[in-house]
Motif scaffolding. Structure first.
Motif, PDB file in Angstrom:
ATOM      1  N   SER A 147      -7.055  -5.832  15.124  1.00  0.00           N
ATOM      2  CA  SER A 147      -7.868  -6.823  14.856  1.00  0.00           C
ATOM      3  C   SER A 147      -7.659  -7.534  16.524  1.00  0.00           C
ATOM      4  O   SER A 147      -6.411  -7.032  16.971  1.00  0.00           O
ATOM      5  CB  SER A 147      -7.163  -7.691  14.144  1.00  0.00           C
ATOM      6  OG  SER A 147      -7.813  -7.144  12.592  1.00  0.00           O
ATOM      7  N   THR A 148      -8.842  -7.869  16.988  1.00  0.00           N
ATOM      8  CA  THR A 148      -8.728  -8.786  18.338  1.00  0.00           C
ATOM      9  C   THR A 148      -8.664  -9.862  18.050  1.00  0.00           C
ATOM     10  O   THR A 148      -9.555 -10.607  17.185  1.00  0.00           O
ATOM     11  CB  THR A 148     -10.525  -7.863  18.835  1.00  0.00           C
ATOM     12  OG1 THR A 148      -9.934  -7.107  19.022  1.00  0.00           O
ATOM     13  CG2 THR A 148      -9.801  -9.036  20.436  1.00  0.00           C
ATOM     14  N   GLU A 155      -1.458  -7.767  12.915  1.00  0.00           N
ATOM     15  CA  GLU A 155      -1.189  -9.317  12.075  1.00  0.00           C
ATOM     16  C   GLU A 155      -0.812 -10.548  12.790  1.00  0.00           C
ATOM     17  O   GLU A 155      -1.072 -10.460  14.599  1.00  0.00           O
ATOM     18  CB  GLU A 155       0.979  -9.635  11.968  1.00  0.00           C
ATOM     19  CG  GLU A 155       1.123  -8.463  11.135  1.00  0.00           C
ATOM     20  CD  GLU A 155       2.382  -8.784  10.635  1.00  0.00           C
ATOM     21  OE1 GLU A 155       2.742  -9.142  10.997  1.00  0.00           O
ATOM     22  OE2 GLU A 155       2.844  -7.652  10.227  1.00  0.00           O
ATOM     23  N   MET A 156      -2.112 -11.700  12.627  1.00  0.00           N
ATOM     24  CA  MET A 156      -2.224 -12.259  13.468  1.00  0.00           C
ATOM     25  C   MET A 156      -1.080 -13.691  14.254  1.00  0.00           C
ATOM     26  O   MET A 156      -1.528 -14.205  15.640  1.00  0.00           O
ATOM     27  CB  MET A 156      -3.283 -13.506  12.805  1.00  0.00           C
ATOM     28  CG  MET A 156      -3.791 -14.593  13.185  1.00  0.00           C
ATOM     29  SD  MET A 156      -4.557 -15.966  12.019  1.00  0.00           S
ATOM     30  CE  MET A 156      -5.782 -14.282  11.171  1.00  0.00           C
ATOM     31  N   ASP A 157       0.056 -14.169  12.906  1.00  0.00           N
ATOM     32  CA  ASP A 157       0.734 -14.704  13.443  1.00  0.00           C
ATOM     33  C   ASP A 157       1.468 -14.320  15.290  1.00  0.00           C
ATOM     34  O   ASP A 157       0.920 -15.393  15.933  1.00  0.00           O
ATOM     35  CB  ASP A 157       1.794 -15.205  12.431  1.00  0.00           C
ATOM     36  CG  ASP A 157       0.935 -15.978  11.196  1.00  0.00           C
ATOM     37  OD1 ASP A 157      -0.240 -16.490  11.689  1.00  0.00           O
ATOM     38  OD2 ASP A 157       2.227 -16.184  10.018  1.00  0.00           O
ATOM     39  N   PRO A 158       1.663 -12.982  15.245  1.00  0.00           N
ATOM     40  CA  PRO A 158       2.170 -12.720  16.681  1.00  0.00           C
ATOM     41  C   PRO A 158       1.206 -12.809  17.381  1.00  0.00           C
ATOM     42  O   PRO A 158       2.234 -13.352  18.622  1.00  0.00           O
ATOM     43  CB  PRO A 158       3.324 -11.134  16.225  1.00  0.00           C
ATOM     44  CG  PRO A 158       3.687 -11.173  14.623  1.00  0.00           C
ATOM     45  CD  PRO A 158       2.296 -12.068  13.885  1.00  0.00           C
ATOM     46  N   ALA A 159       0.314 -12.628  17.447  1.00  0.00           N
ATOM     47  CA  ALA A 159      -0.863 -13.037  18.122  1.00  0.00           C
ATOM     48  C   ALA A 159      -0.701 -14.097  18.065  1.00  0.00           C
ATOM     49  O   ALA A 159      -1.304 -14.536  19.172  1.00  0.00           O
ATOM     50  CB  ALA A 159      -1.681 -11.595  17.787  1.00  0.00           C
ATOM     51  N   VAL A 206     -10.893 -14.565  15.333  1.00  0.00           N
ATOM     52  CA  VAL A 206      -9.779 -13.239  14.838  1.00  0.00           C
ATOM     53  C   VAL A 206     -11.565 -12.598  14.766  1.00  0.00           C
ATOM     54  O   VAL A 206     -12.801 -12.639  14.197  1.00  0.00           O
ATOM     55  CB  VAL A 206     -10.167 -13.803  13.149  1.00  0.00           C
ATOM     56  CG1 VAL A 206     -10.040 -12.131  13.091  1.00  0.00           C
ATOM     57  CG2 VAL A 206      -8.683 -14.659  13.411  1.00  0.00           C
ATOM     58  N   GLU A 207     -11.178 -11.025  15.600  1.00  0.00           N
ATOM     59  CA  GLU A 207     -11.993  -9.788  15.031  1.00  0.00           C
ATOM     60  C   GLU A 207     -11.531  -9.330  14.132  1.00  0.00           C
ATOM     61  O   GLU A 207     -11.068  -8.574  14.983  1.00  0.00           O
ATOM     62  CB  GLU A 207     -13.302  -9.847  16.405  1.00  0.00           C
ATOM     63  CG  GLU A 207     -13.912 -10.998  17.258  1.00  0.00           C
ATOM     64  CD  GLU A 207     -13.703 -10.197  18.796  1.00  0.00           C
ATOM     65  OE1 GLU A 207     -14.663  -9.271  18.674  1.00  0.00           O
ATOM     66  OE2 GLU A 207     -13.162 -11.765  19.563  1.00  0.00           O
ATOM     67  N   PRO A 208     -12.268  -8.834  13.281  1.00  0.00           N
ATOM     68  CA  PRO A 208     -10.600  -8.213  12.138  1.00  0.00           C
ATOM     69  C   PRO A 208     -11.109  -6.192  12.608  1.00  0.00           C
ATOM     70  O   PRO A 208     -12.674  -6.046  13.036  1.00  0.00           O
ATOM     71  CB  PRO A 208     -11.371  -8.701  11.341  1.00  0.00           C
ATOM     72  CG  PRO A 208     -12.237  -9.048  10.144  1.00  0.00           C
ATOM     73  CD  PRO A 208     -12.636  -9.679  12.313  1.00  0.00           C
TER      74      PRO A 208
END
Length: 187
Positions: free
Chosen positions: A94-95, A48-52, A84-86
């Motif tokens: 994702s990275t 997930e993006m938001d926690p990252a 964002v590198e899915p």
């Protein structure tokens, strides 16, 4: 410290990376060329993006508060970007590379980070297709805006790189109205 916290909370007086705006084929996006610049960055992996974004922001905020070799406080800037590198499949991590633009006064010689999770990233000049949107940006919203931008570029017959894409935020979470968010796709 109060100035940095005020900038982070209220998004006022922040420096932005220099760019020129080029003519766009569509009305729903801009074409910008950004100058080569240094950014302070950290990379995380996850589903997930938001926690990252939150974890990355905290790491970088420590750096600008003096967690660097010279113990220098570095001014807050905008935007905060997330490359964002899915992952390769739907159940793959994702990275996410979260970054702050380094202010002009520190561009030539940024303080070296002391955390092994934080690094100086030199971004060469690049051209980005940019879609701007308001409100509070969450992962789902950024993904939807990314897809809308890609659709607009395809509609206009513009060549672009679909991955990685960038999410950019210009405002503190405490700013309630007039918020500015962007998604970027590279040329």
């Amino acid at each position: 410290m109060l100035k940095t916290i005020g900038q982070a909370l209220f998004s006022t007086g922040l420096q932005y990376p220099k760019h020129s705006t080029l003519e766009s084929k569509g009305e729903d996006y801009e074409v910008r060329t950004y100058e080569a610049t240094n950014w302070i960055s950290t990379t995380l992996t996850g589903m997930e993006m938001d926690p990252a974004m939150n974890a990355g922001f905290r790491r970088l905020f420590k750096y600008i508060q003096g967690e660097n070799e010279t113990k220098e406080k570095v001014e807050m800037t905008a935007p905060v970007t997330c490359r964002v590198e899915p992952g390769a499949g739907p159940a793959c991590e994702s990275t996410f590379t979260v970054s702050f633009f380094i202010p002009e006064k520190n561009q030539a010689d940024p303080p070296k980070p002391t955390s092994p999770e934080v690094f100086i990233e030199n971004r060469p000049q690049f051209t980005a297709f940019v879609r701007t949107y308001g409100g509070f940006s969450r992962e789902e919203t950024a993904r939807e805006e990314h897809l809308k931008l890609a659709e607009s570029l395809r509609r206009d017959g513009v060549e672009f790189r679909d991955q990685p894409y960038y999410r950019a935020g210009y405002d503190s979470p405490f700013k309630l109205t007039g918020r500015r968010n962007e998604v970027w796709l590279l040329q």
